[in-house]
Design a protein around this motif. Structure first.
Motif, PDB file in Angstrom:
ATOM      1  N   ARG A  24       0.824  -1.206   0.000  1.00  9.21           N
ATOM      2  CA  ARG A  24       0.000   0.000   0.000  1.00  9.21           C
ATOM      3  C   ARG A  24       0.855   1.251   0.000  1.00  9.21           C
ATOM      4  NH1 ARG A  24      -3.476  -2.539   3.238  1.00  9.21           N
ATOM      5  NH2 ARG A  24      -2.298  -1.982   5.076  1.00  9.21           N
ATOM      6  N   GLU A  25       1.876   1.274   0.856  1.00 10.74           N
ATOM      7  CA  GLU A  25       2.766   2.433   0.929  1.00 10.74           C
ATOM      8  C   GLU A  25       3.451   2.688  -0.414  1.00 10.74           C
ATOM      9  OE1 GLU A  25       3.590   4.635   3.492  1.00 10.74           O
ATOM     10  OE2 GLU A  25       1.765   3.802   4.385  1.00 10.74           O
ATOM     11  N   ASN A  26       3.928   1.635  -1.052  1.00  9.79           N
ATOM     12  CA  ASN A  26       4.622   1.796  -2.333  1.00  9.79           C
ATOM     13  C   ASN A  26       3.680   2.306  -3.418  1.00  9.79           C
ATOM     14  OD1 ASN A  26       7.043   0.988  -1.272  1.00  9.79           O
ATOM     15  ND2 ASN A  26       6.865  -1.123  -1.969  1.00  9.79           N
ATOM     16  N   SER A  30       4.483   5.934  -5.077  1.00  6.13           N
ATOM     17  CA  SER A  30       4.861   5.961  -6.490  1.00  6.13           C
ATOM     18  C   SER A  30       3.926   6.831  -7.321  1.00  6.13           C
ATOM     19  CB  SER A  30       4.866   4.546  -7.066  1.00  6.13           C
ATOM     20  OG  SER A  30       3.540   4.062  -7.204  1.00  6.13           O
ATOM     21  N   GLY A  31       2.719   7.053  -6.833  1.00  2.67           N
ATOM     22  CA  GLY A  31       1.753   7.845  -7.587  1.00  2.67           C
ATOM     23  C   GLY A  31       1.008   7.036  -8.631  1.00  2.67           C
ATOM     24  N   TRP A  32       1.300   5.746  -8.740  1.00  2.78           N
ATOM     25  CA  TRP A  32       0.642   4.914  -9.751  1.00  2.78           C
ATOM     26  C   TRP A  32      -0.859   4.872  -9.536  1.00  2.78           C
ATOM     27  CZ3 TRP A  32      -2.499   0.672  -9.481  1.00  2.78           C
ATOM     28  CH2 TRP A  32      -2.788   0.064 -10.691  1.00  2.78           C
TER      29      TRP A  32
END
Length: 52
Positions: A24-26, A30-32
């Protein structure tokens, strides 16, 4: 080599929780996720199914 072949159920729960928290954090960092939902200003349709 003489250790356990699989983690205990308690360890498995902690590993799973840590994996999903980091995932979730990634996605957020990342803004994806924002780009995916924005879809160049057109938005995105999502279907949510309740789990019994």
């Amino acid at each position: 080599m003489r250790g356990k072949a699989t983690p205990s159920p308690a360890s498995r729960e902690r590993i799973d929780a840590a994996y999903w928290w980091r995932r979730r954090e990634n996605l957020i960092r990342s803004g994806w996720l924002v780009r995916h939902l924005d879809n160049d200003g057109r938005g995105r349709r999502m279907e949510i199914y309740p789990v019994d």
